[in-house]
Enzyme design. Structure first.
Site, PDB file in Angstrom:
ATOM      1  N   ASP A  74       3.281  -3.349  -0.585  1.00 33.26           N
ATOM      2  CA  ASP A  74       2.643  -4.393   0.237  1.00 33.26           C
ATOM      3  C   ASP A  74       2.491  -5.713  -0.532  1.00 33.26           C
ATOM      4  O   ASP A  74       1.396  -6.287  -0.596  1.00 33.26           O
ATOM      5  CB  ASP A  74       1.248  -3.932   0.697  1.00 33.26           C
ATOM      6  CG  ASP A  74       1.240  -2.535   1.303  1.00 33.26           C
ATOM      7  OD1 ASP A  74       2.185  -2.197   2.017  1.00 33.26           O
ATOM      8  OD2 ASP A  74       0.269  -1.788   1.046  1.00 33.26           O
ATOM      9  N   GLU A 121       1.936  -3.657  12.203  1.00 38.37           N
ATOM     10  CA  GLU A 121       1.039  -3.986  11.085  1.00 38.37           C
ATOM     11  C   GLU A 121       1.721  -5.024  10.209  1.00 38.37           C
ATOM     12  O   GLU A 121       2.817  -5.501  10.513  1.00 38.37           O
ATOM     13  CB  GLU A 121       0.690  -2.730  10.279  1.00 38.37           C
ATOM     14  CG  GLU A 121       1.883  -2.067   9.607  1.00 38.37           C
ATOM     15  CD  GLU A 121       1.543  -0.755   8.912  1.00 38.37           C
ATOM     16  OE1 GLU A 121       0.391  -0.269   8.997  1.00 38.37           O
ATOM     17  OE2 GLU A 121       2.458  -0.182   8.276  1.00 38.37           O
TER      18      GLU A 121
HETATM   19  O1  FUB Z   1      -0.382   0.476   1.872  1.00 37.18           O
HETATM   20  C1  FUB Z   1      -1.146   1.042   2.901  1.00 37.18           C
HETATM   21  C2  FUB Z   1      -0.635   0.614   4.232  1.00 37.18           C
HETATM   22  O2  FUB Z   1       0.729   0.987   4.371  1.00 37.18           O
HETATM   23  C3  FUB Z   1      -0.616  -0.880   4.452  1.00 37.18           C
HETATM   24  O3  FUB Z   1      -1.870  -1.421   4.681  1.00 37.18           O
HETATM   25  C4  FUB Z   1       0.321  -0.938   5.580  1.00 37.18           C
HETATM   26  O4  FUB Z   1       0.773  -2.209   5.910  1.00 37.18           O
HETATM   27  C5  FUB Z   1       1.416  -0.019   5.097  1.00 37.18           C
HETATM   28  O5  FUB Z   1       2.288  -0.678   4.206  1.00 37.18           O
END
Ligand code: FUB
Length: 336
Positions: free
Chosen positions: A28, A235
């Site tokens: 991320d 997301e």
């Molecule tokens: O790294 C945890 C979660 O996985 C992130 O918040 C999401 O965007 C996904 O990458």
């Protein structure tokens, strides 16, 4: 996500970018240029022995490390632990994807975490240096919820915080900024849920306004549908500006693409344009986009280094190309 039968060694041989960090697992990546250096604010993946489930409880991260690169082809230097969950008074677990901003010589780290009752909120921590260490505020940002904060600094000095992710990120439980257990994803023909955005106040630690839902529409101006899994928002929001236009990009989650849309305002609406990155090894895909030295770079992650373990990822970067109309050329992480 490449077929599980695909030979990971052959994907590794064809990968367009090596991991930026190999000593620990990172994911991320949110990248910003501060004082001529690239600072990357990633998640710090660990194997905490938590069983896999659809809520993503196995993503059980406990701290953040910040990385500094003095140039795009330089080493990503680990600046050490920037914040640990034990030092966040309101948070219990799961430090997921963070981002950072600078204002008036101070640095602000925005991060999601679960409270003891299992609900995600977004917190902020402050430092005098881009790499921290960061001091967490005692409470999460009032009115925040869900995951994946991304802060955009506009040319007029305003800062906007984008956030939200469905499924394990809990966004489907909110309507009009209020949580209800009965809320779920909309039916396939209804408009998809959008990320949320709120302008930050001058102190950078609170919202200046109630979060708004960001509309992502197709070329005819119709909202993308909840059943349009190849395009709809899941997301990982990110906002950047290219040649005066706002670009919102995101992950489609269960179809594993990074996509983007453009608009004339940081609040949207944004018109869908296409894909930025095809599937990577691992379930999640999450990114940032940042300019350095007149070139544009995509920061992303995959799970190749861990042999495909989906919660043990590695950050990477690759140059992005725009055409004369400002369209982004899609990247294939393992070649065409
Ligand atoms: O790294 C945890 C979660 O996985 C992130 O918040 C999401 O965007 C996904 O990458």
């Amino acid at each position: 996500m490449p077929d599980e039968t695909t030979d990971l060694a052959s994907l590794a041989a064809r990968a367009i970018s090596p991991p930026l960090v190999t000593r620990i697992y990172t994911a991320d990546p949110s990248a910003h240029v501060f004082d001529g250096a690239i600072y990357i604010y990633p998640s710090h993946d660990i194997d905490g022995g938590v069983p896999f489930n659809d809520n993503g409880d196995h993503f059980c991260m406990e701290d953040y490390h910040v990385f500094r690169m003095d140039s795009p082809d330089g080493e990503a230097v680990d600046c050490g632990v920037a914040l640990h969950v034990k030092d966040v008074p309101w948070a219990a677990r799961q430090l997921w994807a963070p981002d950072a901003a600078r204002k008036d010589g101070r640095y602000y780290l925005y991060f999601p975490a679960k409270r003891p009752d299992g609900l995600f909120q977004i917190g902020v921590a402050v430092a005098d240096r881009p790499e921290g260490p960061f001091q967490a505020e005692p409470q999460p940002i009032e009115g925040s919820y869900s995951i994946d904060p991304a802060v955009y600094a506009d040319d007029d000095g305003a800062h906007y915080l984008y956030f939200g992710g469905i499924w394990g990120g809990q966004l489907q439980k909110y309507r009009d900024n209020a949580w209800a257990e009965a809320n779920e994803e909309p039916p396939p023909d209804a408009p998809a849920l959008g990320p949320r955005v709120a302008r930050l106040d001058a102190g950078m630690k609170q919202f200046a306004e109630a979060p708004r839902e960001v509309a992502i529409v197709d070329e005819a101006g119709r909202p993308l549908r909840a059943g349009d899994h190849a395009r709809r928002y899941f997301e990982a929001p990110w906002l950047h500006k290219y040649q005066g236009r706002y670009y919102l990009s995101w992950s489609t989650g269960d179809t594993h693409f990074l996509c983007y849309a453009t608009g004339d305002s940081p609040y949207g609406p944004f018109t869908y344009q296409g894909r930025i990155l095809s599937e990577v090894v691992g379930w999640t895909t999450h990114h940032s986009i940042c300019a350095y030295g007149g070139k544009w770079y995509l920061f992303y992650h995959d799970a190749l280094l861990s042999g495909g373990v989906t919660h043990l990822r590695s950050i990477k970067m690759a140059e992005l190309q725009h055409d004369a109309q400002g369209r982004i050329a899609m990247l294939h992480p393992y070649g065409d």
